[in-house]
Design a protein around this motif. Structure first.
Motif, PDB file in Angstrom:
ATOM      1  N   ASN A 129      24.963  39.423 -20.044  1.00 47.67           N
ATOM      2  CA  ASN A 129      23.479  39.152 -20.599  1.00 47.67           C
ATOM      3  C   ASN A 129      23.609  37.873 -21.400  1.00 47.67           C
ATOM      4  O   ASN A 129      22.649  37.260 -21.274  1.00 47.67           O
ATOM      5  N   LYS A 130      24.630  37.882 -22.235  1.00 45.50           N
ATOM      6  CA  LYS A 130      24.499  36.879 -23.154  1.00 45.50           C
ATOM      7  C   LYS A 130      24.568  35.475 -22.341  1.00 45.50           C
ATOM      8  O   LYS A 130      23.902  34.634 -22.675  1.00 45.50           O
ATOM      9  N   PHE A 131      25.438  35.492 -21.417  1.00 43.54           N
ATOM     10  CA  PHE A 131      25.612  34.506 -20.667  1.00 43.54           C
ATOM     11  C   PHE A 131      24.196  34.045 -19.851  1.00 43.54           C
ATOM     12  O   PHE A 131      23.802  32.958 -19.722  1.00 43.54           O
ATOM     13  N   VAL A 132      23.657  34.921 -19.065  1.00 41.10           N
ATOM     14  CA  VAL A 132      22.483  34.881 -18.318  1.00 41.10           C
ATOM     15  C   VAL A 132      21.371  34.292 -19.568  1.00 41.10           C
ATOM     16  O   VAL A 132      20.594  33.360 -18.864  1.00 41.10           O
ATOM     17  N   ASN A 133      21.309  34.968 -20.439  1.00 36.86           N
ATOM     18  CA  ASN A 133      20.281  34.560 -21.639  1.00 36.86           C
ATOM     19  C   ASN A 133      20.568  32.773 -21.782  1.00 36.86           C
ATOM     20  O   ASN A 133      19.502  32.091 -21.979  1.00 36.86           O
ATOM     21  N   GLU A 134      21.705  32.736 -22.105  1.00 38.20           N
ATOM     22  CA  GLU A 134      22.181  31.167 -22.490  1.00 38.20           C
ATOM     23  C   GLU A 134      21.702  30.341 -21.255  1.00 38.20           C
ATOM     24  O   GLU A 134      21.174  29.176 -21.395  1.00 38.20           O
ATOM     25  N   LEU A 135      22.125  30.544 -20.192  1.00 36.38           N
ATOM     26  CA  LEU A 135      21.664  30.040 -18.788  1.00 36.38           C
ATOM     27  C   LEU A 135      20.273  29.609 -18.948  1.00 36.38           C
ATOM     28  O   LEU A 135      19.789  28.640 -18.447  1.00 36.38           O
ATOM     29  N   LYS A 136      19.473  30.764 -19.241  1.00 32.49           N
ATOM     30  CA  LYS A 136      17.830  30.919 -19.072  1.00 32.49           C
ATOM     31  C   LYS A 136      17.214  29.646 -20.180  1.00 32.49           C
ATOM     32  O   LYS A 136      16.629  29.064 -19.900  1.00 32.49           O
ATOM     33  N   ALA A 137      18.090  29.502 -21.186  1.00 32.48           N
ATOM     34  CA  ALA A 137      17.722  28.705 -22.361  1.00 32.48           C
ATOM     35  C   ALA A 137      18.080  27.306 -21.942  1.00 32.48           C
ATOM     36  O   ALA A 137      17.197  26.732 -22.154  1.00 32.48           O
ATOM     37  N   SER A 138      18.984  27.252 -21.292  1.00 35.26           N
ATOM     38  CA  SER A 138      19.306  25.888 -20.895  1.00 35.26           C
ATOM     39  C   SER A 138      18.455  25.591 -19.795  1.00 35.26           C
ATOM     40  O   SER A 138      18.083  24.349 -19.876  1.00 35.26           O
ATOM     41  N   GLU A 139      18.203  26.423 -18.942  1.00 35.76           N
ATOM     42  CA  GLU A 139      17.172  25.883 -17.852  1.00 35.76           C
ATOM     43  C   GLU A 139      15.861  25.407 -18.504  1.00 35.76           C
ATOM     44  O   GLU A 139      15.227  24.778 -18.208  1.00 35.76           O
ATOM     45  N   THR A 140      15.334  26.276 -19.609  1.00 35.41           N
ATOM     46  CA  THR A 140      14.113  26.056 -20.158  1.00 35.41           C
ATOM     47  C   THR A 140      14.022  24.711 -20.800  1.00 35.41           C
ATOM     48  O   THR A 140      13.043  23.985 -20.790  1.00 35.41           O
ATOM     49  N   ARG A 141      15.274  24.375 -21.650  1.00 37.22           N
ATOM     50  CA  ARG A 141      15.628  23.270 -22.025  1.00 37.22           C
ATOM     51  C   ARG A 141      15.170  21.956 -21.306  1.00 37.22           C
ATOM     52  O   ARG A 141      14.745  21.110 -21.567  1.00 37.22           O
ATOM     53  N   TYR A 142      16.090  22.150 -20.198  1.00 42.66           N
ATOM     54  CA  TYR A 142      15.860  20.971 -19.359  1.00 42.66           C
ATOM     55  C   TYR A 142      14.638  20.879 -18.555  1.00 42.66           C
ATOM     56  O   TYR A 142      13.843  19.620 -18.373  1.00 42.66           O
ATOM     57  N   SER A 143      14.114  22.084 -18.316  1.00 45.53           N
ATOM     58  CA  SER A 143      12.765  22.104 -17.667  1.00 45.53           C
ATOM     59  C   SER A 143      11.938  21.446 -18.675  1.00 45.53           C
ATOM     60  O   SER A 143      10.827  20.826 -18.157  1.00 45.53           O
ATOM     61  N   ASP A 144      11.755  21.866 -20.044  1.00 42.94           N
ATOM     62  CA  ASP A 144      10.612  21.110 -21.020  1.00 42.94           C
ATOM     63  C   ASP A 144      11.153  19.797 -21.072  1.00 42.94           C
ATOM     64  O   ASP A 144      10.167  19.062 -21.384  1.00 42.94           O
ATOM     65  N   LEU A 145      12.247  19.228 -21.013  1.00 48.93           N
ATOM     66  CA  LEU A 145      12.805  17.875 -20.985  1.00 48.93           C
ATOM     67  C   LEU A 145      11.893  17.094 -20.006  1.00 48.93           C
ATOM     68  O   LEU A 145      11.281  16.021 -20.186  1.00 48.93           O
ATOM     69  N   PHE A 146      11.497  17.681 -18.724  1.00 47.72           N
ATOM     70  CA  PHE A 146      11.106  17.330 -17.694  1.00 47.72           C
ATOM     71  C   PHE A 146       9.916  17.363 -17.778  1.00 47.72           C
ATOM     72  O   PHE A 146       8.936  16.403 -17.913  1.00 47.72           O
ATOM     73  N   HIS A 147       9.249  18.385 -18.089  1.00 48.71           N
ATOM     74  CA  HIS A 147       7.878  18.718 -18.298  1.00 48.71           C
ATOM     75  C   HIS A 147       7.000  18.308 -19.438  1.00 48.71           C
ATOM     76  O   HIS A 147       5.947  17.904 -19.310  1.00 48.71           O
ATOM     77  N   LEU A 148       7.861  18.123 -20.569  1.00 46.21           N
ATOM     78  CA  LEU A 148       7.254  17.621 -21.710  1.00 46.21           C
ATOM     79  C   LEU A 148       7.414  16.383 -22.007  1.00 46.21           C
ATOM     80  O   LEU A 148       6.980  15.653 -22.818  1.00 46.21           O
ATOM     81  N   SER A 149       8.250  15.765 -20.840  1.00 46.78           N
ATOM     82  CA  SER A 149       8.237  14.089 -21.141  1.00 46.78           C
ATOM     83  C   SER A 149       7.212  13.329 -21.501  1.00 46.78           C
ATOM     84  O   SER A 149       6.360  13.280 -20.520  1.00 46.78           O
ATOM     85  N   PRO A 150       7.032  12.526 -22.432  1.00 45.80           N
ATOM     86  CA  PRO A 150       5.922  11.534 -22.597  1.00 45.80           C
ATOM     87  C   PRO A 150       5.729  10.765 -21.571  1.00 45.80           C
ATOM     88  O   PRO A 150       4.835   9.920 -21.295  1.00 45.80           O
ATOM     89  N   GLN A 151       6.909  10.140 -20.657  1.00 43.73           N
ATOM     90  CA  GLN A 151       6.746   9.396 -19.575  1.00 43.73           C
ATOM     91  C   GLN A 151       6.987  10.152 -18.338  1.00 43.73           C
ATOM     92  O   GLN A 151       7.633  10.958 -18.030  1.00 43.73           O
ATOM     93  N   PRO A 152       6.228   9.480 -17.352  1.00 46.05           N
ATOM     94  CA  PRO A 152       6.293   9.935 -15.833  1.00 46.05           C
ATOM     95  C   PRO A 152       7.631  10.307 -15.360  1.00 46.05           C
ATOM     96  O   PRO A 152       8.430   9.486 -15.455  1.00 46.05           O
TER      97      PRO A 152
END
Lengths: 334, 130
Positions: A129-152
């Motif tokens: 579960n720890k591992f899955v949670n870390e993976l989810k957090a990392s996916e969220t981080r990358y997804s945020d980098l993409f979706h919240l990027s001020p550049q297209p």
């Protein structure tokens, strides 16, 4: 045998006192001082689950006030990542197996339960579960980098060239909605004359170093405006497909800026040229005349004539300077 | 050694000043003035055989025939050891200097205003070289 000396805080949701004693005994056999809280029905369990302080939850599938499908769904909804291990009898085995897809971490048959099986399941699921949670957090981080990027940014399919994902900035900048993008290929954001250049860039991007295809390109907005964008690209696998992720930096304005500076430089050069060539002519005349008046022994009439000439040269100089001031005023600050 | 001197400039004040100053030199006082290249060229052609040496103070920008055109025409009949040209400008531009170097007649660039001591230097350099 060494006991596990990790500190475990376990919630057992179990209405059968016999089973509860069994669970406690088994755990104490394997673990040094486990902390076991107990809820005998779903209602009692709610505040305890919500407190969210448990390493694992052991859940009996049949409680007096709720059971089966509904119970699993409610519990999973509340746990926020804590592993839930279902304890069940033979009769519920097939349902328990299905509940794995609902977010249950593991299921154990009560009749097969042993200290080792229970301990292993708890340890294994906490770690996993720890591992899955870390993976989810990392996916969220990358997804945020993409979706919240001020550049297209966008992702497109390397084969079909269809957009697979675009971020909010791309939607805002290009004017197409997310749904528009999802029905388009990257060719559709290029002006017609850029298509051969795109084809060339795509060829390069398939090669060993996809960055060769990076550069400045013309793109087309929904409203027809052509913009200059600096493109950075990278190969990625997106939902199992070969794809490219693109970062677009609109440099149209900065290019305009550079052009404006170049235009102004031309004006400055022109002014410098005028000042050195044209302005110097009456000035040289003035200097010559003054030296002449100093050197020569002049008659009254000659002096008057020289002064007239000095005056007209001075006026000429004045006119030229005024015209330079006028030219400089046409240079607007950037 | 006396020279026949030509001052070519469309600016009458420059010509007037040159006239005064050349009159004070020893070897450059035999002097004719012109307001464009064409008049100066015709005079030079006409007088070419009557004098040994010519010195030309030449403005670049003039109407009718400018300094460059004058130099081009000069190439067709004059010899470099007979005619010395001094290009006179209010500001000396690198591109003009480079262009001037293409002509065998051009001895130097003089920046206006031209004072008497400069003309004496010119006079001296001519006497040293001829």
């Amino acid at each position: 045998m060494h006991k596990d000396n990790h500190h475990y805080k376990i919630l057992a949701i179990e209405d059968n006192p016999g089973d509860l004693v069994l669970i406690s005994d088994y755990l104490e056999e394997m673990v040094v001082a486990p902390e076991i809280d107990h809820a005998k029905n779903f209602k009692d369990a709610i505040p305890m689950i919500k407190a969210n302080g448990y390493d694992a939850i052991l859940l009996d599938l049949t409680l007096p006030d709720m059971s089966g499908n509904e119970l699993v769904l409610k519990v999973i909804e509340m746990v926020k990542g804590t592993p839930v291990i279902v304890l069940t009898g033979f009769s519920d085995q097939s349902f328990a197996a299905r509940s794995l897809s609902m977010g249950i971490s593991d299921y154990l048959l009560k009749d097969d339960l042993s200290p080792t099986v229970l301990h292993k399941s708890i340890v294994y699921n906490i770690e996993r579960n720890k591992f899955v949670n870390e993976l989810k957090a990392s996916e969220t981080r990358y997804s945020d980098l993409f979706h919240l990027s001020p550049q297209p940014m966008w992702v497109y399919d390397s084969e079909s060239l269809r957009f697979l994902d675009v971020n909010e900035s791309a939607v805002k900048h290009y004017g197409y909605s997310y749904e528009d993008f999802m029905s388009m290929t990257i060719k559709e954001i290029r002006p017609a004359e850029e298509i051969p250049i795109l084809k060339k860039a795509l060829e390069l991007s398939k090669g060993e170093s996809p960055h060769l295809s990076d550069g400045v390109f013309k793109h087309l907005k929904k409203d027809g405006e052509v913009i200059h964008v600096e493109i950075r690209s990278n190969k990625i696998t997106f939902k199992g497909r070969d794809a490219m992720v693109i970062l677009a930096n609109d440099i149209t304005e900065s290019l305009e800026h550079v052009k404006e500076i170049e235009r102004q430089n031309e004006k400055f050069k022109d002014i410098a040229w005028t000042q050195s060539h044209i302005v110097r002519a009456p000035l040289a005349r003035l200097m010559g005349l003054i030296q002449f008046m100093k050197d020569e022994d002049l008659s009254e009439e000659e002096i008057m004539d020289a002064i007239d000439k000095i005056a007209s040269s001075a006026e000429e100089l004045d006119d030229l300077l005024k015209s330079i001031v006028k030219k400089s005023q046409h240079i607007t600050p950037i | 050694m006396p020279y026949h001197t030509l001052a070519v400039d469309d600016d009458p004040i420059f010509i007037m000043l040159m006239e005064r100053m050349l009159g004070k030199t020893d070897d450059l006082s035999d002097f004719s003035k012109f307001e464009n290249g064409l008049d100066a060229l015709n005079h030079l052609k006409q007088e070419y055989m009557s004098h040994d040496k010519f010195v030309v103070f030449l403005d670049i920008n003039m109407p009718i025939m400018d300094g460059w055109e004058f130099l081009d025409e000069l190439e067709s009949f004059a010899e470099a050891d007979k005619v010395s040209v001094f290009l006179c400008t209010s500001s000396v531009d690198d591109s003009d200097v480079n262009r001037g170097k293409q002509y065998k007649f051009v001895r130097d660039f003089l920046s206006k205003p031209i004072y008497l001591n400069k003309l004496r230097e010119v006079e001296k350099s001519l006497n040293d070289n001829f």
